[in-house]
Design a protein around this motif. Structure first.
Motif, PDB file in Angstrom:
ATOM      1  N   LEU A  53       0.835  -1.188   0.000  1.00 29.01           N
ATOM      2  CA  LEU A  53       0.000   0.000   0.000  1.00 29.01           C
ATOM      3  C   LEU A  53       0.871   1.240   0.000  1.00 29.01           C
ATOM      4  CD1 LEU A  53      -2.772  -0.903   2.621  1.00 29.01           C
ATOM      5  CD2 LEU A  53      -2.945  -0.934   0.136  1.00 29.01           C
ATOM      6  N   SER A  54       0.387   2.279  -0.642  1.00 24.62           N
ATOM      7  CA  SER A  54       1.083   3.571  -0.612  1.00 24.62           C
ATOM      8  C   SER A  54       0.846   4.236   0.741  1.00 24.62           C
ATOM      9  CB  SER A  54       0.565   4.469  -1.739  1.00 24.62           C
ATOM     10  OG  SER A  54      -0.814   4.718  -1.565  1.00 24.62           O
ATOM     11  N   PHE A  55       1.646   5.205   1.019  1.00 26.14           N
ATOM     12  CA  PHE A  55       1.514   5.885   2.300  1.00 26.14           C
ATOM     13  C   PHE A  55       0.299   6.813   2.340  1.00 26.14           C
ATOM     14  CE2 PHE A  55       5.993   4.720   2.065  1.00 26.14           C
ATOM     15  CZ  PHE A  55       6.185   4.140   3.313  1.00 26.14           C
ATOM     16  N   LYS A  56      -0.304   7.063   1.206  1.00 26.12           N
ATOM     17  CA  LYS A  56      -1.484   7.926   1.165  1.00 26.12           C
ATOM     18  C   LYS A  56      -2.722   7.058   1.418  1.00 26.12           C
ATOM     19  CE  LYS A  56       0.631  11.150  -2.097  1.00 26.12           C
ATOM     20  NZ  LYS A  56       0.502  11.829  -3.421  1.00 26.12           N
ATOM     21  N   LEU A  57      -2.972   6.805   2.705  1.00 29.76           N
ATOM     22  CA  LEU A  57      -4.090   5.956   3.065  1.00 29.76           C
ATOM     23  C   LEU A  57      -5.434   6.632   2.799  1.00 29.76           C
ATOM     24  CD1 LEU A  57      -2.775   4.442   6.436  1.00 29.76           C
ATOM     25  CD2 LEU A  57      -2.708   3.448   4.141  1.00 29.76           C
ATOM     26  N   GLU A  58      -5.454   7.970   2.824  1.00 24.28           N
ATOM     27  CA  GLU A  58      -6.709   8.682   2.572  1.00 24.28           C
ATOM     28  C   GLU A  58      -7.171   8.444   1.132  1.00 24.28           C
ATOM     29  OE1 GLU A  58      -4.031   9.979   3.840  1.00 24.28           O
ATOM     30  OE2 GLU A  58      -4.579  10.433   5.933  1.00 24.28           O
TER      31      GLU A  58
ATOM     32  N   SER B  25      -7.588   3.637  12.155  1.00 21.78           N
ATOM     33  CA  SER B  25      -7.597   5.059  12.549  1.00 21.78           C
ATOM     34  C   SER B  25      -7.952   5.940  11.367  1.00 21.78           C
ATOM     35  CB  SER B  25      -6.232   5.449  13.115  1.00 21.78           C
ATOM     36  OG  SER B  25      -5.908   4.663  14.236  1.00 21.78           O
ATOM     37  N   ALA B  26      -7.439   5.604  10.160  1.00 24.32           N
ATOM     38  CA  ALA B  26      -7.771   6.393   8.971  1.00 24.32           C
ATOM     39  C   ALA B  26      -9.258   6.267   8.639  1.00 24.32           C
ATOM     40  CB  ALA B  26      -6.927   5.917   7.786  1.00 24.32           C
ATOM     41  N   ALA B  27      -9.837   5.088   8.859  1.00 22.69           N
ATOM     42  CA  ALA B  27     -11.268   4.927   8.622  1.00 22.69           C
ATOM     43  C   ALA B  27     -12.085   5.748   9.604  1.00 22.69           C
ATOM     44  CB  ALA B  27     -11.644   3.444   8.735  1.00 22.69           C
ATOM     45  N   LYS B  28     -11.614   5.857  10.852  1.00 17.82           N
ATOM     46  CA  LYS B  28     -12.327   6.682  11.828  1.00 17.82           C
ATOM     47  C   LYS B  28     -12.255   8.152  11.454  1.00 17.82           C
ATOM     48  CE  LYS B  28     -12.353   8.016  16.682  1.00 17.82           C
ATOM     49  NZ  LYS B  28     -11.668   7.889  18.005  1.00 17.82           N
ATOM     50  N   ASN B  29     -11.094   8.583  11.010  1.00 16.68           N
ATOM     51  CA  ASN B  29     -10.958   9.997  10.592  1.00 16.68           C
ATOM     52  C   ASN B  29     -11.761  10.287   9.325  1.00 16.68           C
ATOM     53  OD1 ASN B  29      -9.195  10.376  12.753  1.00 16.68           O
ATOM     54  ND2 ASN B  29      -7.381   9.874  11.505  1.00 16.68           N
ATOM     55  N   GLY B  30     -11.860   9.304   8.447  1.00 20.52           N
ATOM     56  CA  GLY B  30     -12.637   9.475   7.226  1.00 20.52           C
ATOM     57  C   GLY B  30     -14.113   9.186   7.411  1.00 20.52           C
TER      58      GLY B  30
END
Length: 512
Positions: free
Chosen positions: A276-281, A313-318
């Motif tokens: 995966l790339s570092f750009k999880l968003e 955590s990225a899913a929670k922020n998104g």
């Protein structure tokens, strides 16, 4: 002149005989006499008698007992008895001056019929028995004819139809419904799909999966090959799973398939083949929720827990709400390492904030075990109460986890109440349940119950573990039962366990 006429009429009337039973004898006789005078003009010149009605059959009795009494008009005048006569009978006057009682419905017949009617009929015994049986019910059969052989039915034309003719439309629909198409029976059959995975596994490394999939492409539907891909992941063949995904992209009737993509991504992440790339968003915005959860589960099973935690955590922020099972599996893996307790507490707080908590029994029990390690006994109690309030029935594992939690929190009486609750529900104990219960009775110094559950453990077919032997030896030693301690030590040695020297020295001191 008048006297002569009256004497003739009186003489004719006296000669008329009337049978008993005529309700209207006088009026009927006079009227019929007048009609007969008209009939005289209809007679032929030879004055032959004309029978206008069929006479009633008279039975001849030799003794004359049953003959109806006949008397003249003079007798009826002297006797006030009214003659009995059926109102349905009619009277016919014979030319010689006699009157006969006849039926209204009778008609003229020839001389042969008169002779047959006058004869006395004789009935055979078989005829009388047959007529009597009609009133009884079933006609009795003669001996020798008990079994009646019926002739075979005639062949029906539609059953003898020659082959080759088209079938009727009435049965065509039933035949089609009973014979489902092969694709409808195969595309979701686990045996067929797992068999595809085995055939792909047996392929030569130089051959592509298309050699197997091209044969059955017309039988497949969207989502069919997701089970085949997961099976290849269990076999440790992520490359073959990726080849199946690439083959599906070339099939118009099978792509796009979101379920196949999720299965392929999970298999690749589990086998460390997904990068995966570092750009999880960006990855979050491009992927669906099923694919995103599959990636988290893949990294969790592969042991890449930090990347899985970052995805959560990225899913929670998104503001993407992931399934509760994803949190439960990640908490279970993170709880095995004491260094990750902070991450576990953060995930537990996120689950506590959710109103639509949806956990299975296994996930709930796994979280309770982790909370016992973290000594978060309040969370264990809350999870158990939530599970009960949801209308679900706890298992032996969940009861054992809660007993262990209360035992670890030194709440022995509360843990004992759970044991009685399990006994009341006739819950079958497993080996961990016996271990925890015996340990609880040892902590309560209840020798009798500890020994009883130790015997139940062996009666249930379980082999006691080393720690169970040590707990039983300990409670026997505390109560001064040295002989029982030696007996349990010998039993443990026979089972293959080695008693420590420190335990032996303690037993020797107690014996002295």
């Amino acid at each position: 002149m008048d006297a002569a006429v009256l004497s003739c009429c009186f003489r004719n009337v006296l000669e008329i005989s009337v049978p008993i039973g005529s309700a209207k004898s006088w009026k009927t006789t006079i009227i019929r006499n007048r009609r007969d005078q008209v009939r005289l003009s209809l007679m032929d010149p030879s004055r032959t008698r004309i029978n206008l009605r069929k006479p009633i059959k008279k039975l001849k009795d030799p003794q004359g007992i049953n003959d109806p009494p006949v008397f003249t008009v003079n007798e009826s005048l002297h006797k006030e008895t009214r003659p009995f006569h059926d109102p349905g009978d009619s009277v016919v006057i014979d030319f010689d001056g006699t009157v006969d009682a006849l039926s209204n419905d009778s008609e003229t017949d020839n001389d042969e019929e008169k002779e047959q009617i006058e004869e006395n009929p004789e009935w055979d015994p078989e005829d009388i028995e047959t007529i009597t049986a009609l009133f009884r019910g079933r006609i009795p059969q003669k001996p020798g004819k008990l079994v009646r052989k019926r002739p075979l039915p005639l062949p029906l034309p539609y059953k003898n139809r020659p082959p080759g003719l088209p079938s009727s439309k009435k049965w065509s629909r039933t035949t089609n419904s009973s014979r489902k198409s092969l694709s409808s029976r195969v595309y979701k059959d686990p045996t067929f799909l797992i068999g595809l995975a085995k055939e792909i596994r047996n392929l030569d490394p130089e051959k592509d999966v298309s050699t197997v999939l091209d044969k059955c492409s017309r039988f497949l539907r969207k989502g069919s090959l997701s089970l085949t891909v997961r099976e290849l992941g269990h076999m440790g063949l992520p490359e073959r799973a990726l080849q199946i995904f690439c083959w599906v992209q070339e099939q118009p009737h099978l792509s796009p398939d979101d379920r196949l993509l999720a299965s392929t991504v999970e298999v690749l992440a589990r086998n460390h083949e997904l990068k995966l790339s570092f750009k999880l968003e960006k990855f979050l915005s491009l992927s669906s929720q099923n694919v995103y959860e599959a990636v988290v589960r893949g990294f969790t099973r592969s042991g890449n827990l930090k990347l899985a935690y970052k995805l959560v955590s990225a899913a929670k922020n998104g503001k993407m709400i992931l399934d509760s099972g994803v949190y439960a599996k990640l908490i279970l893996e993170l709880g095995k390492n004491p260094d990750n307790h902070v991450l576990v507490l953060n995930l537990l707080e996120e689950l506590a904030e959710r109103d639509d908590l949806n956990l299975t029994q296994q996930d709930c029990t796994a979280i309770m075990k982790v909370c016992v390690r973290l000594r978060k006994f309040e969370i264990v109690e809350n999870l158990f109460n939530w599970f009960i309030d949801s209308g679900m029935k706890p298992s032996v594992v969940m009861y054992t986890t809660l007993i262990h939690s209360r035992y670890s929190n030194n709440c022995y009486r509360e843990a004992l109440a759970l044991v009685w609750e399990m006994e009341g529900l006739n819950c079958l104990f497993d080996l961990p349940a016996y271990r925890v219960v015996i340990r609880l009775f040892v902590a309560l110094n209840d020798l009798e119950r500890a020994v009883r559950y130790f015997s139940k453990l062996k009666e249930a077919g379980f082999s006691p573990a080393f720690d169970i032997y040590m707990d039983v030896i300990k409670i026997y030693a505390v109560n001064g039962r040295i002989a029982k301690c030696k007996e349990v030590c010998k039993e443990a040695e026979v089972a293959g366990f080695k008693i420590e020297e420190q335990t032996r020295s303690v037993l020797m001191q107690l014996q002295e």
